[in-house]
Motif scaffolding. Sequence first.
Motif, PDB file in Angstrom:
ATOM      1  N   VAL A 164      -5.780 -23.671 -21.087  1.00  0.00           N
ATOM      2  CA  VAL A 164      -7.225 -23.245 -21.094  1.00  0.00           C
ATOM      3  C   VAL A 164      -8.082 -24.181 -21.665  1.00  0.00           C
ATOM      4  O   VAL A 164      -8.290 -24.567 -22.683  1.00  0.00           O
TER       5      VAL A 164
ATOM      6  N   GLU B 237      -7.372 -21.571 -11.460  1.00  0.00           N
ATOM      7  CA  GLU B 237      -8.276 -20.445 -11.400  1.00  0.00           C
ATOM      8  C   GLU B 237      -9.437 -20.782 -11.222  1.00  0.00           C
ATOM      9  O   GLU B 237     -10.266 -21.127 -12.008  1.00  0.00           O
TER      10      GLU B 237
ATOM     11  N   ARG C 187      -0.867 -22.961 -15.125  1.00  0.00           N
ATOM     12  CA  ARG C 187      -1.882 -22.344 -14.588  1.00  0.00           C
ATOM     13  C   ARG C 187      -3.152 -22.717 -15.229  1.00  0.00           C
ATOM     14  O   ARG C 187      -3.260 -22.548 -16.427  1.00  0.00           O
TER      15      ARG C 187
ATOM     16  N   TYR D  96      -7.074 -16.463 -24.955  1.00  0.00           N
ATOM     17  CA  TYR D  96      -7.665 -17.388 -24.195  1.00  0.00           C
ATOM     18  C   TYR D  96      -9.128 -17.986 -25.301  1.00  0.00           C
ATOM     19  O   TYR D  96      -9.720 -18.766 -24.517  1.00  0.00           O
TER      20      TYR D  96
ATOM     21  N   ARG E  14     -11.451  -5.001 -20.014  1.00  0.00           N
ATOM     22  CA  ARG E  14     -10.099  -4.992 -19.222  1.00  0.00           C
ATOM     23  C   ARG E  14      -8.794  -4.751 -19.857  1.00  0.00           C
ATOM     24  O   ARG E  14      -7.727  -4.944 -19.171  1.00  0.00           O
TER      25      ARG E  14
ATOM     26  N   ASP F 197      -6.948 -22.350 -16.342  1.00  0.00           N
ATOM     27  CA  ASP F 197      -8.055 -21.260 -16.672  1.00  0.00           C
ATOM     28  C   ASP F 197      -9.372 -22.051 -16.401  1.00  0.00           C
ATOM     29  O   ASP F 197      -9.749 -23.167 -16.950  1.00  0.00           O
TER      30      ASP F 197
ATOM     31  N   HIS G  96      -4.355  -9.577 -15.206  1.00  0.00           N
ATOM     32  CA  HIS G  96      -4.886  -9.321 -16.641  1.00  0.00           C
ATOM     33  C   HIS G  96      -6.329  -9.104 -16.741  1.00  0.00           C
ATOM     34  O   HIS G  96      -6.903  -8.578 -17.470  1.00  0.00           O
ATOM     35  N   ASP G  97      -6.780  -9.433 -15.593  1.00  0.00           N
ATOM     36  CA  ASP G  97      -8.814  -9.266 -15.496  1.00  0.00           C
ATOM     37  C   ASP G  97      -9.101  -8.319 -14.740  1.00  0.00           C
ATOM     38  O   ASP G  97     -10.485  -8.054 -14.783  1.00  0.00           O
TER      39      ASP G  97
ATOM     40  N   ARG H 236      -4.010  -3.897 -19.716  1.00  0.00           N
ATOM     41  CA  ARG H 236      -3.087  -4.844 -20.647  1.00  0.00           C
ATOM     42  C   ARG H 236      -2.432  -3.757 -21.613  1.00  0.00           C
ATOM     43  O   ARG H 236      -1.962  -4.538 -22.637  1.00  0.00           O
TER      44      ARG H 236
ATOM     45  N   PHE I  99     -18.147 -18.046 -22.437  1.00  0.00           N
ATOM     46  CA  PHE I  99     -17.533 -16.773 -22.761  1.00  0.00           C
ATOM     47  C   PHE I  99     -17.854 -16.341 -24.104  1.00  0.00           C
ATOM     48  O   PHE I  99     -18.901 -16.270 -24.232  1.00  0.00           O
TER      49      PHE I  99
ATOM     50  N   HIS J   8     -12.569 -24.280 -22.848  1.00  0.00           N
ATOM     51  CA  HIS J   8     -13.024 -24.120 -24.461  1.00  0.00           C
ATOM     52  C   HIS J   8     -11.808 -23.982 -25.110  1.00  0.00           C
ATOM     53  O   HIS J   8     -10.663 -23.603 -24.852  1.00  0.00           O
TER      54      HIS J   8
ATOM     55  N   ASP K 127     -10.372 -13.256 -27.354  1.00  0.00           N
ATOM     56  CA  ASP K 127     -10.189 -12.964 -25.870  1.00  0.00           C
ATOM     57  C   ASP K 127      -9.017 -12.962 -25.489  1.00  0.00           C
ATOM     58  O   ASP K 127      -8.282 -14.055 -24.800  1.00  0.00           O
TER      59      ASP K 127
ATOM     60  N   PHE L 177     -19.528 -12.919 -20.383  1.00  0.00           N
ATOM     61  CA  PHE L 177     -19.285 -11.713 -20.995  1.00  0.00           C
ATOM     62  C   PHE L 177     -20.064 -10.934 -21.640  1.00  0.00           C
ATOM     63  O   PHE L 177     -20.097  -9.999 -22.263  1.00  0.00           O
TER      64      PHE L 177
END
Length: 559
Positions: A115, A276, A215, A78, A434, A217, A336-337, A438, A181, A118, A75, A163
């Motif tokens: 992150v 986020e 940041r 991530y 996505r 996640d 990026h999403d 990218r 995810f 997970h 991912d 997802f």
Amino acid sequence: MTEVMDTRLTPDESASDATWWRQAAVYQIYPRAFADANGDGLGDLPGITERVPYLRRLGVDAVWLSPFYPSALADGGYDVDDYRDVDPRLGTLEDFDALVAALHGAGIKLIVDLVPNHTSDRHPWFQEALASPKGSPARDRYIFRDGKGPDGAEPPADWPSTFGGPAWEPVGDGQWYMHHFATEQPDLNWKNPEVRADFLHTLRFWSDRGVDGFRVDVAHGLAKDLGDELPSQAELDAMPWDGNHPLWDRDEVHEIYAEWRGVFNSYDPPRTAVAEAWVAADRRARYASAEGLGQAFNFDLLEADFDAAQFREIITFNLELAASSGSSTTWVFSNHDVVRHATRYGLPPRRTADGEVREKQGKKWLLARGAAPALDRELGLRRARAASLLELALPGSSYLYQGEELGLHEVPDLPDEARQDPTFFRSPGVDVGRDGCRVPLPWTREGASFGFGSGPADLPQPDWFGDYAVEVQDGDPGSTLNLYRRALELRRELQTDEEMVWVETGRDDVLAFRRPNGWLNVTAFGDEPVDLPAGEVLLTSAPLEDGKLPGATTAWLRA
Ligand code: NOJ
């Protein structure tokens, strides 16, 4: 690549300023798609370090670096194998230190992506969990449950993953693990003290290396409360997100962030964080509190059409909301999403005439396979420039996504064999995913990967990317790149406190607001040219026409 000489002074004072983040322009780098120094097709940390002069000339206050940790890229990074190292394809810890030094030397802060919801399935903890029996301490770091039916052959619950496909995966002994995810992203159990302690270690590890902030996640997903009897998806759907939902936005998640705050505040200046958290607006302020992460993303403008009424309502609401928690708000148009905003604004609006919202994040219905969206590239870019200039006049932080300063469009037509996003594989193929935002940046008009690296890029760039290259825009006073540069420069000069007042324009399709220092922003959302108030025109997102502000244009005035 042509570099313009930078004459801006390094703001050394900012090194000790504890409030630097409140009105920062933060530039998001998706490292694998920014600049490739070693020619392997993947962007890397030395590539970013080489481009620090570009970032300085652009005039951003901080960089947010998406994950650069060891990862199988199930991912896009991530899925983290090791939270305290650098992916060898992207460099080493020494390369990371060199990047921090270069950014700080240029007066630019660094925020890294954390992150915590997970790990990857290659993380040593997960490998240990797989090799350990049911009920073991190793399995307790994740969310394992017995399957249903004889031999546990059925999943413990019918939940879909975010997802697509199921959210539970069997491990072969009657047990299953949960993943919000991709299958390769097992969710951690945040009730486990070892998990908590390890992330405190990670926060200190990067803070000690000079990182200025984090940041966070999926910040609303860490705390979960799952008994042995799991609810069905229908039952979950019927539960409000009021702090007691078993999976999302639980009140006790803030106990975790209060603990993190202790770490952040043990540094001088305190380390910052931005959540986020895809939660209802009235619950967002909890994440942004000074006792917690301090700031939270507001994605409302990202989900809006280019529409004066929508913009006004969102801006007013979010400024009030941020003030209620003592934080400052954040503005985002691209990341990026999501589909790049130059492209979104060239497509039909998300809201139908009767106000119905067609699709979250403007993704599937816009760029679904087989649909041939009527994209007006020129209008999309024109509106994106106007929106970005408006954004940069607002109080609060602006989060800019790499390539938006070039006016880059989404790449909607990547060949299937090139696609990497798990949402494409898990949908399967219904949601194009996505990858289109990218695609590696173009730096030069020509070259194997338009100056991204010496060889072809990992994700193929279309031929038209060369037209948007930094080299092409560098010396063009009307380019999007120079619009961003000048806007960021003026913003630094003009910005003082977080005051903003609306100025009534008497028109539904024109928004005007005033900031201190006589700074006036006027944006025309419609098609018709409108009169500008008296004052000195400082910057416009498109040339004035006979002294009037044309449609889909923003002007900054000193008035
Ligand atoms: C949000 C990130 O922005 C996205 O790219 C990622 O796929 C999910 N979280 C899962 O980590």
